[in-house]
Design an enzyme around this catalytic site. Structure first.
Site, PDB file in Angstrom:
ATOM      1  N   TYR A 178       0.801  -1.333   0.218  1.00  0.00           N
ATOM      2  CA  TYR A 178       0.090  -0.091  -0.084  1.00  0.00           C
ATOM      3  C   TYR A 178       0.885   1.221  -0.022  1.00  0.00           C
ATOM      4  CZ  TYR A 178      -3.041   3.859   1.574  1.00  0.00           C
ATOM      5  OH  TYR A 178      -3.516   5.012   1.802  1.00  0.00           O
ATOM      6  N   ARG A 225       2.053   8.723  13.148  1.00  0.00           N
ATOM      7  CA  ARG A 225       1.697  10.278  13.528  1.00  0.00           C
ATOM      8  C   ARG A 225       0.367  10.152  13.501  1.00  0.00           C
ATOM      9  NH1 ARG A 225       3.036  14.824  10.008  1.00  0.00           N
ATOM     10  NH2 ARG A 225       1.300  14.113   8.898  1.00  0.00           N
ATOM     11  N   ARG A 235     -10.969   5.022   9.831  1.00  0.00           N
ATOM     12  CA  ARG A 235     -10.037   4.561   9.024  1.00  0.00           C
ATOM     13  C   ARG A 235      -8.706   4.237   9.756  1.00  0.00           C
ATOM     14  NH1 ARG A 235      -8.722   9.676   5.135  1.00  0.00           N
ATOM     15  NH2 ARG A 235      -7.032  10.589   6.319  1.00  0.00           N
ATOM     16  N   PHE A 295      15.898  19.242  -1.624  1.00  0.00           N
ATOM     17  CA  PHE A 295      14.543  19.103  -1.771  1.00  0.00           C
ATOM     18  C   PHE A 295      14.111  17.636  -1.322  1.00  0.00           C
ATOM     19  CE2 PHE A 295      10.538  18.966  -3.586  1.00  0.00           C
ATOM     20  CZ  PHE A 295      10.201  17.360  -4.165  1.00  0.00           C
TER      21      PHE A 295
HETATM   22  C1  D99 Z   1       5.804  14.030  -1.153  1.00  0.00           C
HETATM   23  N1  D99 Z   1       5.548  13.401  -0.010  1.00  0.00           N
HETATM   24  O1  D99 Z   1       8.578  15.207  -0.129  1.00  0.00           O
HETATM   25 CL1  D99 Z   1       8.120  11.021  -1.384  1.00  0.00          CL
HETATM   26  C2  D99 Z   1       4.657  14.365  -1.909  1.00  0.00           C
HETATM   27  N2  D99 Z   1       6.461  18.280   3.130  1.00  0.00           N
HETATM   28  O2  D99 Z   1       5.464  14.484   2.164  1.00  0.00           O
HETATM   29 CL2  D99 Z   1       6.313  15.289  -5.533  1.00  0.00          CL
HETATM   30  C3  D99 Z   1       4.813  14.474  -3.272  1.00  0.00           C
HETATM   31  O3  D99 Z   1       7.534  16.616   1.799  1.00  0.00           O
HETATM   32  C4  D99 Z   1       5.878  14.842  -3.755  1.00  0.00           C
HETATM   33  O4  D99 Z   1       3.759  19.618   5.721  1.00  0.00           O
HETATM   34  C5  D99 Z   1       7.018  14.608  -2.861  1.00  0.00           C
HETATM   35  O5  D99 Z   1       4.171  18.075   7.213  1.00  0.00           O
HETATM   36  C6  D99 Z   1       7.166  14.132  -1.675  1.00  0.00           C
HETATM   37  C7  D99 Z   1       8.302  13.819  -0.839  1.00  0.00           C
HETATM   38  C8  D99 Z   1       9.398  13.427  -1.381  1.00  0.00           C
HETATM   39  C9  D99 Z   1       9.587  12.044  -1.676  1.00  0.00           C
HETATM   40  C10 D99 Z   1      10.662  11.445  -2.231  1.00  0.00           C
HETATM   41  C11 D99 Z   1      11.849  12.361  -2.832  1.00  0.00           C
HETATM   42  C12 D99 Z   1      11.689  13.590  -2.285  1.00  0.00           C
HETATM   43  C13 D99 Z   1      10.538  14.233  -1.795  1.00  0.00           C
HETATM   44  C14 D99 Z   1       5.431  14.572   1.277  1.00  0.00           C
HETATM   45  C15 D99 Z   1       5.198  16.152   0.597  1.00  0.00           C
HETATM   46  C16 D99 Z   1       4.933  16.915   1.668  1.00  0.00           C
HETATM   47  C17 D99 Z   1       6.342  17.216   2.257  1.00  0.00           C
HETATM   48  C18 D99 Z   1       5.386  18.732   3.945  1.00  0.00           C
HETATM   49  C19 D99 Z   1       5.443  18.116   5.302  1.00  0.00           C
HETATM   50  C20 D99 Z   1       6.682  18.694   5.804  1.00  0.00           C
HETATM   51  C21 D99 Z   1       8.059  18.381   4.898  1.00  0.00           C
HETATM   52  C22 D99 Z   1       7.823  18.744   3.700  1.00  0.00           C
HETATM   53  C23 D99 Z   1       4.294  18.727   6.227  1.00  0.00           C
HETATM   54  C24 D99 Z   1       5.764  12.568   0.700  1.00  0.00           C
HETATM   55  C25 D99 Z   1       4.248  11.596   0.733  1.00  0.00           C
HETATM   56  C26 D99 Z   1       4.149  10.835  -0.809  1.00  0.00           C
HETATM   57  C27 D99 Z   1       4.614  10.639   1.685  1.00  0.00           C
HETATM   58  C28 D99 Z   1       3.161  12.307   1.231  1.00  0.00           C
END
Ligand code: D99
Length: 403
Positions: A178, A225, A235, A295
């Protein structure tokens, strides 16, 4: 915010960091009006970035670190995944309606005639789907190679979400499957986008396992979390294979947050999450572009901080445990290279080691995992040395305990 300022009184450097981040983000989130109004005023691309700011300001900040050529593809990738996630989350659809929607969404991601009204839990998510044509038009401006990556991942994710919308996450294998669909694929798609842009080596596209782990580490940390929120929403993504060892019903933990069984279950899930850290370290070590590195690294160190916060923490069963805004700001500002990542990872690992309860049923495996990660952080090679050498740090800790 006020709570965060009080908290930062004892962490003055975090107050400085918070102000720096706040000021730096000024020019981006000047949009205080609702997205419904902005949608009528802004150009398609400006609407996309305004939406990103509304949906996740910290991620919008992280995206700003990217080289210009990657900003739009990654911004669109994120918004399209959020649109898909909004379709998956909406409980109004019954199954026979939702399945084709999820499986076919990838066909509409560049279709400026496609949109959906009144779908999504919040105003901002509803606006993503109501004004989707604006996103579709920006998607059409992307280089076809970027479009192919995003459409391929959206198709796979939509099918995976559809598969799991009719079954619960029970076994550990289903848990990893998943998380692969909703997060691992994001890591893999990003490796493709980084390679297509030329900022990273084409070989990164073949690194499927460690790209997958980058997503799984973030997703599993969020799932741990979000126990209380997900319980409230009716859920859960916690694998039954783990939590049924500690309780007969999922809400039992919320009723006995301090009980040894509740904490043992929580720590068991943290142990499963720690497993992905070596892959994440090895992935970040392969990155050559500093902006791509930031990033990728910022969300990783933030997730590590969150994992250390939730570990052995009964508050997880009573509400959402978040890291201090000042700490998040510091991590965002200072995570510039691998040494910073190693320093942060060691800091949060040490916090977990200090919090470890010797009576925890997984005490030995936890110690072993912590030791493995420490060895990897200290080694310059990516390979973990085969023999189980007690790490210096451990020796001191264990010696202290034995006295
Ligand atoms: C995500 N994810 O950053 Cl998976 C989603 N914040 O958590 Cl394009 C879409 O990072 C993209 O607000 C990229 O608490 C990511 C990841 C990522 C991955 C792999 C390589 C590089 C980056 C996110 C996005 C949100 C995020 C917001 C967070 C604090 C830190 C920065 C917050 C990961 C996923 C898919 C698990 C949601």
């Amino acid at each position: 915010m006020l709570k965060d300022i009080y908290a930062s009184v004892i962490h003055p450097r975090e107050l400085v960091a918070m102000l720096k981040v706040k000021l730096s983000s000024k020019e981006q989130n000047r949009h205080h009006e609702p997205l419904s109004k902005l949608a009528l005023q802004l150009s398609d691309k400006a609407f996309c970035y305004a939406s990103l700011n509304k949906v996740s300001r910290s991620f919008a900040l992280v995206i700003q670190q990217l080289p210009d050529k990657l900003k739009d593809p990654v911004c669109l990738f994120y918004l399209i995944l959020r649109a898909l996630d909004t379709l998956e989350d909406d409980m109004k659809f019954d199954t026979e309606e939702k399945l084709p929607l999820l499986r076919n969404f990838y066909q509409y991601i560049g279709d400026e005639k496609w949109y959906m009204k009144d779908v999504g839990d919040t105003h901002d998510y509803r606006m993503l789907l109501t004004h989707y044509p604006k996103i579709a038009r920006v998607f059409q401006t992307l280089d076809p190679a970027y479009q192919d990556v995003i459409s391929d991942i959206t198709k796979k994710m939509g099918n995976g979400m559809a598969d799991f919308s009719v079954k619960k996450v029970c076994t550990l294998e289903e848990y990893d499957q998943y998380c692969h669909y909703v997060a691992g694929l994001v890591g893999m798609g990003l490796s493709d986008l980084f390679a297509v842009s030329g900022y990273e080596n084409d070989a990164l596209r073949e690194e499927l396992r460690i790209s997958n782990s980058m997503g799984l580490f973030l997703q599993k940390t969020n799932i741990i979390r979000d126990y209380h929120e997900d319980l409230f929403l009716g859920r859960s993504f916690w694998p039954a294979e783990i939590w049924t060892q500690y309780a007969s019903h999922f809400d039992r933990f919320a009723n006995a947050p301090e009980s040894p069984d509740s904490l043992a279950c929580l720590n068991h899930l943290v142990l499963d999450t720690l497993r992905h850290i070596p892959d994440c370290i090895n992935y970040m070590r392969k990155l050559t572009n500093k902006q791509v590195f930031r990033f990728c690294a910022i969300p990783q160190v933030m997730a590590m901080a969150t994992l250390a916060e939730v570990y052995n923490n009964p508050k997880v069963f009573k509400g959402i445990v978040k890291i201090r805004k000042g700490l998040a700001s510091k991590l965002m500002l200072y995570t510039n290279d691998m040494n910073a990542v190693i320093k942060s990872f060691k800091r949060f690992m040490s916090i977990m080691i200090e919090k470890t309860n010797p009576n925890d049923p997984h005490f030995t495996q936890l110690q072993y995992q912590f030791n493995q990660i420490f060895q990897l952080l200290d080694s310059n090679s990516a390979v973990i040395t085969p023999e189980f050498k007690i790490h210096k740090h451990y020796e001191n800790t264990l010696m202290a305990e034995l006295k």
